[in-house]
Design a protein around this motif. Structure first.
Motif, PDB file in Angstrom:
ATOM      1  N   GLU A 146      -1.905  -5.328  16.024  1.00 35.36           N
ATOM      2  CA  GLU A 146      -1.238  -4.022  15.960  1.00 35.36           C
ATOM      3  C   GLU A 146      -2.001  -3.009  16.810  1.00 35.36           C
ATOM      4  N   HIS A 197       6.273  -2.621  12.123  1.00 37.10           N
ATOM      5  CA  HIS A 197       5.996  -1.715  11.012  1.00 37.10           C
ATOM      6  C   HIS A 197       6.943  -0.562  11.206  1.00 37.10           C
ATOM      7  N   LYS A 256      -2.509   1.077  18.452  1.00 30.37           N
ATOM      8  CA  LYS A 256      -2.350   2.475  18.036  1.00 30.37           C
ATOM      9  C   LYS A 256      -3.128   3.354  18.993  1.00 30.37           C
ATOM     10  N   HIS A 264       3.049   4.432  16.237  1.00 30.88           N
ATOM     11  CA  HIS A 264       1.832   4.252  17.056  1.00 30.88           C
ATOM     12  C   HIS A 264       2.112   4.409  18.546  1.00 30.88           C
ATOM     13  N   HIS A 292      -2.242  -5.845   1.494  1.00 32.27           N
ATOM     14  CA  HIS A 292      -3.371  -5.312   2.255  1.00 32.27           C
ATOM     15  C   HIS A 292      -4.646  -5.658   1.490  1.00 32.27           C
ATOM     16  N   LEU A 336      -2.736   3.776   0.894  1.00 32.21           N
ATOM     17  CA  LEU A 336      -2.877   5.017   1.665  1.00 32.21           C
ATOM     18  C   LEU A 336      -2.182   6.178   0.974  1.00 32.21           C
ATOM     19  N   TRP A 387       0.817  -1.210   0.000  1.00 31.72           N
ATOM     20  CA  TRP A 387       0.000   0.000   0.000  1.00 31.72           C
ATOM     21  C   TRP A 387       0.855   1.266   0.000  1.00 31.72           C
ATOM     22  N   ASP A 407       1.259   9.658  13.901  1.00 36.98           N
ATOM     23  CA  ASP A 407       1.522   8.525  12.993  1.00 36.98           C
ATOM     24  C   ASP A 407       1.897   9.084  11.628  1.00 36.98           C
ATOM     25  N   ASP A 433       4.169  -0.857  15.550  1.00 40.45           N
ATOM     26  CA  ASP A 433       4.332   0.152  14.502  1.00 40.45           C
ATOM     27  C   ASP A 433       4.973   1.348  15.185  1.00 40.45           C
ATOM     28  N   ASP A 472       6.021   0.286   7.072  1.00 41.10           N
ATOM     29  CA  ASP A 472       4.678   0.833   6.893  1.00 41.10           C
ATOM     30  C   ASP A 472       4.838   2.344   6.829  1.00 41.10           C
TER      31      ASP A 472
END
Ligand code: LRH
Ligand code: MN
Length: 427
Positions: free
Chosen positions: A217, A279, A219, A255, A98, A427, A54, A287, A252, A326
């Motif tokens: 994950e 990530h 966040k 996060h 993804h 994204l 992504w 983020d 991540d 990521d």
């Protein structure tokens, strides 16, 4: 666009002598410290990071998106672009898909294409933070944590479908990130949301193949701004323990609330044997999904220092970690951004492998705080780039991937092939 190994070797020619000199010099210096450069080069050569499917086009923010031109508009083109990064860096030998952004129309064909580029399939990611056109129930107020059983069941079914797609590609792990949360006090019942999430994850887990892992994950906020159900490492850990031995926490880097000590979280999760993977990215505020090592390279080094220590003192049998990027590219060429991130990850890993851990542990026992810092920063301040170049060279990669990328005029070639207007899903 394919770049042949011969073309890369030709380009490397003019840098070989300087590389041999700088590598030889560092090897001698490390040898005097009892560090075997060859072992580190081998660790680096074996170290493969998964590229997010992504993040191969320009990302965007709510304020705008500026296309990179020549973006991949199919999964096949995304695999080709990862293949391009991998042949230059020799450390991007995996992709993390993804779903549904990148559903393979023909899994066998995609597998063969990826294989031809030396790319494996790392974790597959589910997506219950957006509504799909053909969806019955909306995820506006939640998915696995939603108050309505029908919404939770729809989200569970999606995750089980993602596992099926992953199995067809040879992936062996599922990453679950939930946007589920609230933006206002009074909107959610915290306990019911968490209980729904636990039970739903247990149901997904019950269908996890024996040789698979589930990554949970966490966040703290975004897209909701008052509470997030899986807000921090502790919540991810209790949910993973609530599922079973194949469930782990995914860290991540973006996060975490400002000034969080991420390296301590990493040490704790490895001590519990519950660290699944990463990530990688960097951030200044939230983020931000910036290039790895572009803002806080010392923090990245300290994280790898805990990882190396954890891997060498693995009483809890933490399984091998999933290394994934990521990131989102708003300004840089997406492929150059990913190449820089890969370099930063290898730099931090190589520096961490230089830490004289026995001396550090002795300094800690002696409460010699100054010596402790000196030992860490001696490793961090060592220019390990000759080691990373050597690892690439031995796998016929480019001595300088960014310079190679530019000398092969890759972006313009992709624009010639694909045009300026193609848009990559993600994204
Ligand atoms: C959420 C996140 C998660 C993804 C998404 C692309 O912020 O980090 O890993 O699913 O980004
Ligand atoms: Mn992430």
């Amino acid at each position: 666009m394919i770049i042949s190994k011969d073309k890369i070797q030709d380009l490397n020619q003019k840098g070989l002598a300087e590389q041999a000199e700088s590598f030889g010099f560092l090897k001698l210096a490390l040898d005097k410290k009892g560090v075997d450069a060859e072992t580190i080069v081998q660790h680096l050569a074996d170290f493969q990071v998964a590229i997010p499917s992504w993040a191969l086009g320009a990302g965007g923010t709510r304020f705008g998106r500026f296309s990179a031109g020549g973006e991949p508009s199919t999964l096949e083109q995304k695999i080709e672009d990862i293949g391009l990064i991998h042949c230059l860096t020799q450390t991007a030998g995996a992709v993390s898909l993804h779903i549904p952004w990148d559903i393979p129309s023909d899994p066998e064909a995609i597998k063969q294409l990826a294989d031809s580029h030396g790319i494996a399939f790392d974790a597959v990611n589910s997506n219950t933070f957006q509504n799909q056109a053909d969806q019955t129930f909306s995820y506006k107020y939640g998915s696995l944590a939603d108050r309505q059983q029908a919404v939770r069941e729809q989200a569970i079914a999606h995750n089980q479908e993602v596992i099926r797609i992953g199995k067809a590609l040879g992936s062996q792990s599922l990453t679950v990130w939930l946007a589920d949360g609230a933006s206002f006090p009074g909107q959610n019942n915290f306990r019911k949301s968490l209980q729904h999430t636990q039970r739903a994850l247990q149901e997904i887990y019950s269908e996890l193949p024996a040789d698979w892992r589930m990554f949970i994950e966490y966040k703290p906020y975004e897209p909701y701004f008052y509470s997030t159900v899986i807000q921090d490492w502790g919540t991810s850990l209790l949910l993973a323990e609530g599922c079973g031995e194949k469930a782990f926490c995914l860290v991540d880097l973006g996060h975490h609330l400002p000034n969080t000590n991420i390296e301590q979280i990493v040490a704790t999760l490895m001590m519990k044997g519950k660290l699944g993977g990463f990530h990688f990215n960097d951030s200044k505020y939230g983020d931000d999904d910036l290039t790895v090592g572009s803002i806080k390279p010392y923090q990245l080094f300290l994280i790898f220092n805990e990882l190396v220590y954890g891997m060498n003192n693995n009483e809890a049998n933490n399984p091998p970690l999933a290394w994934m990027i990521d990131a989102s590219h708003n300004l840089k060429d997406p492929l150059e951004d990913l190449i820089q991130s890969l370099e930063a990850i290898q730099l931090a890993y190589a520096q961490a492998l230089l830490v004289n851990t026995p001396a550090l542990e002795e300094a800690q026992i002696q409460n010699d705080v100054v010596l402790g810092q000196e030992l860490l920063q001696d490793a961090y301040r060592t220019d390990v780039r000759p080691l990373i170049r050597e690892a690439r060279l031995r796998r016929q990669g480019a001595l300088d991937p960014i310079a190679a990328y530019r000398s092969f005029d890759v972006r313009n070639e992709l624009v010639r092939e694909r045009g300026l207007k193609t848009v990559a899903t993600g994204l």
